[in-house]
Design an enzyme around this catalytic site. Structure first.
Site: not given
Ligand SMILES: Nc1ncnc2c1ncn2[C@@H]1O[C@H](COP(=O)(O)OP(=O)(O)O)[C@@H](O)[C@H]1O
Ligand SMILES: Cc1ncc(COP(=O)(O)OP(=O)(O)O)c(N)n1
Length: 474
Positions: A169, A202, A204-207
Site C-alpha cells: 500500500k 483517514t 481506519g483506512t487500513g481496517c
Molecule cells: N489521502 C488518501 N487518498 C486516497 N487514498 C488513500 C489516502 N490515504 C490512504 N489511502 C488509501 O487507503 C488505503 C489504506 O492505506 P494506508 O494508509 O497505506 O494504510 P493504513 O491505514 O494501514 O496505514 C490504501 O488503499 C491507500 O491507498
Molecule cells: C482497535 C484498532 N485497530 C486498528 C487500528 C489502526 O487502524 P488502521 O486501519 O491502520 O487505521 P489508522 O488509524 O492507522 O489509519 C486502530 N486505530 N484501532
C-alpha cells in the site's frame, strides 16, 4: 457471505472492529466479530489498551466456528503474543481465506502491538497480508520504504519468505497518487492506483480496506477483482469522509457513502436545467420531429451536423477513457466511443443522401466547448453528460410519439432503448463518483461544464430552423 473480523475495539467507530463491521456490511457481507482487545481511543489517539485473555479469544472463535460457516476472515489488532498464538491455533482448524492486516501503530502514532516479530507464526497462515509501509518494513526488520519501487521490492521479499500474497500500500508515500499492488513471490499480480485525496480524515483506512477486500474476495473468488472493487469503495469512502463531523483529530472515513452520502448532486443539476429542458421540448424541430411533419431537408441538415458532432464526440469519449482514474470508467468511455463510430454514425449516414456537410457555427461552438474541458477528467465527463442524458430524456417522449410509417421512426427509437438507458445511468454514476472526489472549486467547474453543454444541446436542436436561442442557465 459470512465474514469474520478478529480485531480490537475502537470506541470512536473509525477503526478496529467497528470499522470492519461497517465496511463488511457496506460491501454486501454479513459481519461477525471476535474481539481481541479493548482500546480507550478517540480521533486524536489511543489512551489505553486492555487485551482480552488468549483463552477467551479462543473461546469466542471456537464457539462461533462450531455453529457458523465462515466465508472469509479478516484479522486486525492482536495486541500480544498470547492472542496471536490463540488465533494461529484456531486458524489451523478452519478452511477460509484470511486477510491479515498486521496492525502495529495507529494513525496517531500509538502502538497497538507489543512486538512486530510476534506476528511471524501468523504470516504463513494468512492468504493475503496488508501492511502499510511502516508495517512492511517492520515485518522485514528494515526501515519503511520511501518510494514505490522499494515498497514493491520489500513486498515481494515478504511474500517469498512466508509463501503468502502481500498487498503493498502506498498510502503513506508522498505524491499525487496512492498506488496499491497485490504482490506474490513472483512479482506484481495486479496494481491499482487512485488520486491522493486532500483530507486529514483517514482514521481506519487500513481496517476498512482489508475488510472490504476480504468481503469482495468472498463474493468474487478473485483477488485482483476484489482489490479493484475494494479500492474503488475505499476511495469513495475517503472522498466523503469530510461530510462526517466526528472528533477533532483524524476522523473516520464514510463507510456508508454509497447509501447515505450527501444529497445527490446529479438531481440538483437536472433541476438546474429544467427550464432549458422545457425549452427543448417546445422547439419547432422537436415538435415536428415528433409528429412527423418535419421537412426532410431540415432533418438531413440536423443529421449532417449531428454526424459531424458525433465524430468529434467519439474522440472526446476516447479522451475521457484516457483520463479515467480506474478500469471500469476507462472501459465505459472507450466502449461509448466505439459504439458511436460503429453504430450511431451508421444510422446517420443511412439517412443522408450526400456526403457530410461543413460544421455549422453552432456545431463548432459545442465541440469547442467539449475540447476546452479535455484536460480535466471530472470536467470533461460533466461536459459529456448532457448528450447522454438529454437524448435519453427526449428519446422517451419521441419514442412514445412514434407510429407505424413514421418517416423518422428508426431514429426516434434509437435513444429509447434499454441499452441507452443503461449507458446513461452509468454515465451519470461516473460523473457523480467524480463529483464526490472533487473539491468545491472543481465541483463548480463540473457544474458549469454540464450547464454549458446543456445550452449547446438546445442550440443544436434549434439550428435546423435557425431559431434564435437566447438562454442561459448561469
Ligand atoms: N489521502 C488518501 N487518498 C486516497 N487514498 C488513500 C489516502 N490515504 C490512504 N489511502 C488509501 O487507503 C488505503 C489504506 O492505506 P494506508 O494508509 O497505506 O494504510 P493504513 O491505514 O494501514 O496505514 C490504501 O488503499 C491507500 O491507498
Ligand atoms: C482497535 C484498532 N485497530 C486498528 C487500528 C489502526 O487502524 P488502521 O486501519 O491502520 O487505521 P489508522 O488509524 O492507522 O489509519 C486502530 N486505530 N484501532
Amino acid at each position: 457471505m459470512n465474514i469474520l473480523s478478529i480485531a480490537g475495539s475502537d470506541p470512536s467507530g473509525g477503526a478496529g472492529i467497528q470499522a470492519d463491521l461497517k465496511a463488511i456490511a457496506a460491501n454486501g457481507g454479513y459481519g461477525m466479530a471476535v474481539i481481541t482487545a479493548l482500546t480507550a481511543q478517540n480521533t486524536r489517539g489511543v489512551s489505553g489498551v486492555q487485551a482480552i485473555d488468549g483463552d477467551f479469544v479462543t473461546a469466542q472463535l471456537e464457539t462461533l466456528s462450531a455453529d457458523v460457516r465462515i466465508d472469509a476472515v479478516k484479522i486486525g489488532m492482536l495486541a500480544n503474543q498470547e492472542i496471536i498464538g490463540a488465533v494461529a491455533a484456531w486458524l489451523d482448524t478452519v478452511n477460509a481465506p484470511v486477510v491479515l492486516d498486521p496492525v502495529m501503530v495507529a494513525t496517531s502514532g500509538d502502538a497497538l502491538l507489543e512486538d512486530a516479530a510476534a506476528l511471524h507464526p501468523l504470516l504463513a497462515r494468512a492468504t493475503v497480508i496488508t501492511p502499510n509501509t511502516a508495517e512492511l518494513g517492520a515485518l522485514l526488520g528494515e526501515a519503511a520504504a520511501q518510494d514505490w519501487e522499494l515498497v514493491l521490492e520489500q513486498a515481494r521479499r515478504l511474500a517469498s519468505a512466508h509463501d503468502v500474497l502481500v498487498l503493498a500500500k502506498g498510502g503513506h508515500l508522498a505524491g499525487a497518487q496512492c498506488p496499491d499492488a497485490l504482490v506474490s513471490a513472483a512479482g506484481v499480480l495486479a496494481e491499482f492506483s487512485s488520486p491522493r485525496l486532500a483530507t486529514k480524515n483517514t482514521h481506519g483506512t487500513g481496517c476498512t480496506l482489508s475488510s472490504a477486500l476480504a468481503t469482495r474476495f468472498a463474493a468474487t473468488g478473485d483477488w485482483a477483482t476484489a482489490l479493484e472493487q475494494a479500492k474503488g469503495y475505499m476511495l469513495r469512502a475517503i472522498g466523503a469522509a469530510d461530510e462526517l463531523q466526528v472528533g477533532s483529530g483524524h476522523g473516520p472515513v464514510h463507510h456508508f457513502v454509497d447509501f447515505f452520502g450527501a444529497a445527490d448532486p446529479m438531481a440538483a443539476w437536472w433541476e438546474d436545467i429544467a427550464p432549458l429542458r422545457a425549452g427543448i421540448d417546445e422547439l419547432e424541430f422537436i415538435v415536428q420531429l415528433a409528429d412527423g411533419s418535419l421537412e426532410r431537408e431540415k432533418f438531413e441538415y440536423y443529421l449532417a451536423q449531428d454526424a459531424l458532432y458525433l465524430q468529434r464526440y467519439a474522440q472526446v469519449l476516447a479522451q475521457a477513457s484516457a483520463l479515467a482514474p480506474e478500469l471500469d470508467s476507462q472501459r465505459f468511455w472507450a466502449k461509448g466511443a466505439g459504439e458511436i463510430l460503429e453504430g450511431e454514425l451508421q444510422l446517420h449516414r443511412s439517412h443522408l443522401v450526400e456526403g457530410l456537410a461543413n460544421p455549422s457555427a453552432t456545431t463548432l461552438n459545442y465541440v469547442n466547448h467539449l475540447s476546452s474541458c479535455n484536460s480535466s477528467y471530472p470536467e470533461l465527463i460533466a461536459a459529456i453528460l448532457p448528450c447522454y442524458w438529454l437524448y435519453q430524456d427526449i428519446g422517451k417522449r419521441l419514442a412514445a410519439a412514434n407510429y407505424e410509417g413514421h418517416p423518422y421512426g428508426d431514429w426516434l427509437q434509437t435513444y429509447a432503448s434499454e441499452e441507452f438507458d443503461e449507458s446513461t445511468a452509468q454515465a451519470i454514476g461516473m460523473v457523480r463518483a467524480a463529483w464526490k472526489l472533487a473539491d468545491p472549486a472543481q465541483r463548480e467547474r463540473m457544474r458549469q461544464a454540464f450547464l454549458r453543454s446543456s445550452e449547446h444541446e438546445l442550440a443544436f436542436f434549434a439550428q435546423a430552423h435557425a431559431e434564435s436561442v437566447e438562454f442561459s442557465t448561469a
